[in-house]
Design an enzyme around this catalytic site. Structure first.
Site, short mmCIF file in Angstrom:
data_model
loop_
_atom_site.label_atom_id
_atom_site.label_comp_id
_atom_site.label_asym_id
_atom_site.label_seq_id
_atom_site.Cartn_x
_atom_site.Cartn_y
_atom_site.Cartn_z
N HIS A 1 0.83 -1.20 0.00
CA HIS A 1 0.00 0.00 0.00
C HIS A 1 0.87 1.25 0.00
CE1 HIS A 1 -3.00 2.73 2.27
NE2 HIS A 1 -3.22 2.79 0.98
N GLU B 1 2.93 0.55 3.27
CA GLU B 1 2.40 -0.41 4.25
C GLU B 1 2.44 -1.78 3.61
OE1 GLU B 1 -1.54 1.28 5.16
OE2 GLU B 1 -1.24 0.69 7.24
P1 NAD Z 1 -7.82 6.57 -9.95
O1 NAD Z 1 -9.28 6.75 -10.10
O2 NAD Z 1 -6.92 7.76 -10.15
O3 NAD Z 1 -7.27 5.42 -10.94
C1 NAD Z 1 -7.85 4.16 -11.10
C2 NAD Z 1 -7.52 3.69 -12.51
O4 NAD Z 1 -7.91 2.32 -12.64
C3 NAD Z 1 -8.25 4.48 -13.62
O5 NAD Z 1 -7.32 5.00 -14.53
C4 NAD Z 1 -9.14 3.41 -14.27
O6 NAD Z 1 -9.33 3.61 -15.66
C5 NAD Z 1 -8.33 2.15 -13.97
N1 NAD Z 1 -9.10 0.91 -14.12
C6 NAD Z 1 -10.40 0.68 -13.80
N2 NAD Z 1 -10.73 -0.59 -14.12
C7 NAD Z 1 -9.62 -1.17 -14.64
C8 NAD Z 1 -9.32 -2.46 -15.17
N3 NAD Z 1 -10.26 -3.40 -15.22
N4 NAD Z 1 -8.08 -2.70 -15.62
C9 NAD Z 1 -7.13 -1.74 -15.60
N5 NAD Z 1 -7.36 -0.49 -15.12
C10 NAD Z 1 -8.58 -0.22 -14.65
O7 NAD Z 1 -7.60 5.94 -8.49
P2 NAD Z 1 -6.26 5.91 -7.59
O8 NAD Z 1 -6.33 7.01 -6.60
O9 NAD Z 1 -5.07 5.76 -8.47
O10 NAD Z 1 -6.52 4.56 -6.76
C11 NAD Z 1 -6.13 3.30 -7.26
C12 NAD Z 1 -5.95 2.33 -6.10
O11 NAD Z 1 -4.98 2.84 -5.19
C13 NAD Z 1 -7.23 2.10 -5.27
O12 NAD Z 1 -7.26 0.76 -4.84
C14 NAD Z 1 -7.03 3.05 -4.11
O13 NAD Z 1 -7.73 2.65 -2.96
C15 NAD Z 1 -5.53 2.91 -3.89
N6 NAD Z 1 -4.88 4.01 -3.18
C16 NAD Z 1 -5.27 5.29 -3.38
C17 NAD Z 1 -4.64 6.32 -2.69
C18 NAD Z 1 -5.03 7.76 -2.91
O14 NAD Z 1 -4.61 8.63 -2.14
N7 NAD Z 1 -5.76 8.07 -3.94
C19 NAD Z 1 -3.60 6.04 -1.80
C20 NAD Z 1 -3.20 4.71 -1.63
C21 NAD Z 1 -3.85 3.69 -2.33
#
Ligand code: NAD
Length: 301
Positions: A150, A162
């Site tokens: 994470h 993490e």
């Molecule tokens: P985001 O919305 O910026 O990006 C998600 C991406 O996933 C999008 O580009 C989308 O098109 C893509 N996607 C959706 N379905 C897909 C598929 N079937 N195959 C490939 N790509 C696909 O979201 P994010 O903030 O980058 O979050 C992504 C992950 O990271 C989540 O699990 C989130 O909980 C985790 N995360 C987020 C943060 C934060 O601060 N935003 C911090 C740590 C972890």
């Protein structure tokens, strides 16, 4: 070695796959490429891949300007990244990090689709902010070689990763990912597989409480953020931080805490739900608790 494990030595990691080219996936690809790994980055949405490469270029340029990396480091790193929309691009990877949208069913489907393309010894990590590692591992053909990795946002700047074992995660997998974390220049903290792990178990209820304070009229957006910045010495106010994380992700994490711990203290604030329903999910959509259409973000309440 555990009976379920497909390997007993710490495998060497040369090639890393990243699924999802959003704000997190792009950041993970960025740090992996700078650490010298061959990187494959995928997204269902091709425009996200172009956008992600452009952001990486910009962010690395900023690192060059600050003297953190050389022009040559940047050129080499960008040269190590390949993108694609097909899951088959991960067939040669040693480790694949799933970082798609925070939705359990979507992640499970991605993992089911991914496994048949992987080498038997390949490891899978998920960057989920809150979903059970054990449940995600259970849909793969290799729960022993699966764990949580994470990252924090923005990935190139934040030092912490993490590390979360699922119930079946084997020791070589944990050690390999721990070594990889060090090679990425990050520090790890180990969390058990409970809803939202450590950082978000503590951080998200605080953000949710800030949204309640706004909802109940205790203060406006600016007052709440100024109060926490100057009164608690937080570098960002909680609403500014919520916009930065993405309100959809914040809501998804609260829902996992609420469902997973069955305690009403984790009830997502109705105002947070309303913002997400409106598509006002923060910086990435141009509007959340602030409006980002001008140079200086403007509070919306
Ligand atoms: P985001 O919305 O910026 O990006 C998600 C991406 O996933 C999008 O580009 C989308 O098109 C893509 N996607 C959706 N379905 C897909 C598929 N079937 N195959 C490939 N790509 C696909 O979201 P994010 O903030 O980058 O979050 C992504 C992950 O990271 C989540 O699990 C989130 O909980 C985790 N995360 C987020 C943060 C934060 O601060 N935003 C911090 C740590 C972890």
């Amino acid at each position: 070695m555990e009976a379920s494990s497909g390997h007993n030595l710490t495998p060497e990691v040369n090639s890393v796959g990243v699924i999802g080219a959003g704000q997190m996936g792009g950041g993970i690809a960025h740090v992996c490429a700078l650490a010298g790994y061959n990187v494959k980055l995928s997204d269902v949405d091709e425009s996200r891949l172009d956008q992600s490469l452009a952001t990486m270029d910009e962010n690395m340029e900023r690192q060059v300007a600050k003297g953190k990396i050389s022009n040559d480091d940047k050129r080499k790193a960008l040269g190590l990244i390949e993108t694609g929309t097909e899951i088959s691009i991960f067939s040669g990877c040693d480790v694949v990090i799933e970082s798609a949208t925070e939705n359990e069913e979507l992640k499970k489907q991605i993992l089911r689709d991914l496994c048949p393309h992987l080498k038997p010894e390949a490891l899978i990590c998920t960057n989920t902010s809150s979903i059970s590692i054990t449940r995600l591992a259970s849909v793969t053909d290799r729960p022993g070689q699966f764990m949580g990795m994470h990252f924090m946002n923005p990935v190139p700047l934040m030092k912490l990763v993490e590390l979360i074992r699922g119930i079946a995660t084997d020791e070589p997998t944990f050690k390999t990912i721990q070594h990889m974390t060090v090679r990425l220049g990050k520090t790890s903290a180990t969390a058990e597989d409970f809803p939202a792990f450590i950082v978000n178990r503590i951080l998200l209820p605080m953000i949710n409480e800030a949204v309640y304070a706004l909802y109940e009229g205790v203060g406006g957006v600016e007052s709440i953020d100024t109060a926490l910045r100057l009164g608690a010495n937080h570098p960002m106010g909680p609403l500014e931080l919520a916009d930065f994380i993405g309100l959809d992700t914040c809501l998804a994490v609260m829902q996992v805490l609420y469902d997973g711990l069955a305690d009403t203290k984790y009830r997502p604030c109705p105002l947070l739900v309303k913002y997400v329903e409106a598509g006002w999910v923060g910086r990435k959509s141009g509007r959340g608790f602030y409006d980002y259409s001008t140079d200086t973000p403007v509070p919306t309440r």
